[in-house]
Design an enzyme around this catalytic site. Structure first.
Site, PDB file in Angstrom:
ATOM      1  N   MET A 111     102.365 -19.720  21.401  1.00 60.78           N
ATOM      2  CA  MET A 111     102.437 -18.497  21.917  1.00 60.78           C
ATOM      3  C   MET A 111     101.361 -18.094  22.884  1.00 60.78           C
ATOM      4  O   MET A 111     100.281 -18.265  22.509  1.00 60.78           O
ATOM      5  CB  MET A 111     102.591 -17.434  20.865  1.00 60.78           C
ATOM      6  CG  MET A 111     102.631 -15.921  21.171  1.00 60.78           C
ATOM      7  SD  MET A 111     103.257 -14.761  19.829  1.00 60.78           S
ATOM      8  CE  MET A 111     101.396 -15.044  18.871  1.00 60.78           C
TER       9      MET A 111
ATOM     10  N   SER B 141     101.517 -24.713  17.368  1.00 60.64           N
ATOM     11  CA  SER B 141     101.825 -23.327  16.966  1.00 60.64           C
ATOM     12  C   SER B 141     103.486 -23.458  16.992  1.00 60.64           C
ATOM     13  O   SER B 141     104.262 -24.413  16.683  1.00 60.64           O
ATOM     14  CB  SER B 141     101.245 -22.232  17.532  1.00 60.64           C
ATOM     15  OG  SER B 141     101.366 -21.163  16.966  1.00 60.64           O
ATOM     16  N   GLN B 142     104.033 -22.449  17.729  1.00 56.66           N
ATOM     17  CA  GLN B 142     105.448 -22.215  17.803  1.00 56.66           C
ATOM     18  C   GLN B 142     106.138 -23.513  18.692  1.00 56.66           C
ATOM     19  O   GLN B 142     107.128 -23.761  18.282  1.00 56.66           O
ATOM     20  CB  GLN B 142     105.879 -20.870  18.230  1.00 56.66           C
ATOM     21  CG  GLN B 142     105.564 -20.739  19.766  1.00 56.66           C
ATOM     22  CD  GLN B 142     106.028 -19.504  20.427  1.00 56.66           C
ATOM     23  OE1 GLN B 142     106.216 -18.729  19.563  1.00 56.66           O
ATOM     24  NE2 GLN B 142     106.147 -19.317  21.700  1.00 56.66           N
TER      25      GLN B 142
ATOM     26  N   ASP C 104      94.118 -20.230   8.334  1.00 55.77           N
ATOM     27  CA  ASP C 104      94.919 -19.507   9.393  1.00 55.77           C
ATOM     28  C   ASP C 104      95.432 -18.162   8.717  1.00 55.77           C
ATOM     29  O   ASP C 104      95.840 -17.980   7.527  1.00 55.77           O
ATOM     30  CB  ASP C 104      96.132 -20.322   9.620  1.00 55.77           C
ATOM     31  CG  ASP C 104      97.166 -20.302  10.533  1.00 55.77           C
ATOM     32  OD1 ASP C 104      96.855 -19.046  11.144  1.00 55.77           O
ATOM     33  OD2 ASP C 104      97.673 -21.096  11.087  1.00 55.77           O
TER      34      ASP C 104
ATOM     35  N   HIS D 296      93.491 -20.574  12.938  1.00 52.14           N
ATOM     36  CA  HIS D 296      94.811 -21.084  13.778  1.00 52.14           C
ATOM     37  C   HIS D 296      94.559 -21.620  14.988  1.00 52.14           C
ATOM     38  O   HIS D 296      93.829 -21.214  15.853  1.00 52.14           O
ATOM     39  CB  HIS D 296      95.669 -19.753  13.994  1.00 52.14           C
ATOM     40  CG  HIS D 296      97.034 -20.142  14.540  1.00 52.14           C
ATOM     41  ND1 HIS D 296      97.801 -21.104  13.847  1.00 52.14           N
ATOM     42  CD2 HIS D 296      97.628 -20.068  15.681  1.00 52.14           C
ATOM     43  CE1 HIS D 296      99.114 -21.174  14.701  1.00 52.14           C
ATOM     44  NE2 HIS D 296      98.946 -20.468  15.552  1.00 52.14           N
TER      45      HIS D 296
END
Length: 297
Positions: free
Chosen positions: A32, A106-107, A224, A280
């Site tokens: 993202m 991540s995503q 995270d 993260h």
């Protein structure tokens, strides 16, 4: 003497060709707010892989016709449409016809997993996800529910609209919003995550396609506070009906009923749980070289 030189040159050339063929192409999908070609993120990783692996072919996925459009697509769009678009791009790339390794950031991790499950050709061989939301998220990034009481209220407010069709079809993050207080609403309203996690119907091809992986590597960032709960990176999540107590992947129905093949991968030694001691997506080049690159051979 000339003949000897020719023989040496032929052998050296052959040896270089073999060395380079040891490395399959690599496909990257960013997270993202990032883009395919950001020099400090995906650009850096692409260069790192190519430096370490003899200039191997690397594809950093771009959605849209520009870097700006690609970054916007990480917030706005339909994840199912994006996965279908990426499947077509990978199938059309002759460099990938013999198979490829994949890394989701991540995503991008759960989106590339959807690619693995829905698009078995060309074949994904080894697959690593870093800080991904495999069981979704239930919490606003950096809003710690245990130290900031209003974070619980924020969760509930977000859940009020997360599964409305207008948001589901246009807001990427809503498509992996997972409300453990309303599992039925989540399964009925979320257009993406329940499908790839086999929570409504069982698609046997999803399981078989994931089982074709040689290795699935899941990275969790120990500090995270962007992914809530962070255990989602290992397929962990809140136990249904509440949002405090967590359950591991091994305790979940996804694993005990082996709906996705994760139990079989685990028992075969093909499922790997790694950690990085940072926030993260905070990791060093040295950590990446030591922990991820060995799987890309």
């Amino acid at each position: 003497m000339t003949s000897l030189i020719c023989v040496v040159l032929i052998l050296c050339t052959a040896s270089i060709t073999v060395a380079q063929s040891d490395y399959l192409p690599v496909v990257l999908w960013h997270g993202m707010g990032d883009s395919c070609c950001n020099p400090s993120t995906m650009g850096r990783i692409k260069n790192l892989i190519q430096e370490q692996h003899n200039g191997t072919y690397v594809v950093s996925i771009m959605i849209g016709n520009s870097i700006i459009a690609d970054e916007e697509s990480s917030f706005l769009g339909n994840a199912n449409d994006q996965v279908a678009f990426v499947c077509e791009k990978l199938q059309a790339d002759p460099e990938l016809s013999g198979g490829y390794h994949a890394i989701g950031f991540s995503q991008g991790g759960q989106f590339l997993r959807a690619v693995a499950q829905r698009c078995p050709s060309p074949p994904m061989v080894n697959f690593a996800t870093l800080g991904s939301q495999h069981q979704g998220v239930f919490g606003f990034p950096t809003c710690d529910n245990f130290t900031e009481p209003f974070c619980e209220d924020l969760r509930l407010v977000l859940s009020q609209g997360a599964y409305l069709p207008g948001l589901q079809n246009h807001v990427i993050q809503a498509q992996y919003w997972h409300d453990p207080l309303d599992e039925a609403g989540y399964r009925q309203g979320n257009i993406f995550l329940p499908d790839i996690n086999q929570e409504n119907t069982i698609n046997e091809s999803y399981k078989q396609n994931l089982l074709a992986l040689e290795n699935l590597i899941l990275v969790l960032f120990l500090q995270d506070i962007t992914v809530i709960p962070r255990e989602s990176s290992w397929f962990g999540f809140y136990k249904p009906g509440q949002d405090i107590e967590l359950q591991t992947l091994q305790e979940s129905v996804l694993y005990t009923e082996d709906r996705l093949g994760l139990k079989a991968l685990d028992e075969a030694g093909k499922l790997h749980f790694l950690t990085s001691d940072g926030g993260h997506m905070h990791y060093t080049d040295e950590w990446f070289i030591e922990n991820i690159l060995p799987y890309l051979t």
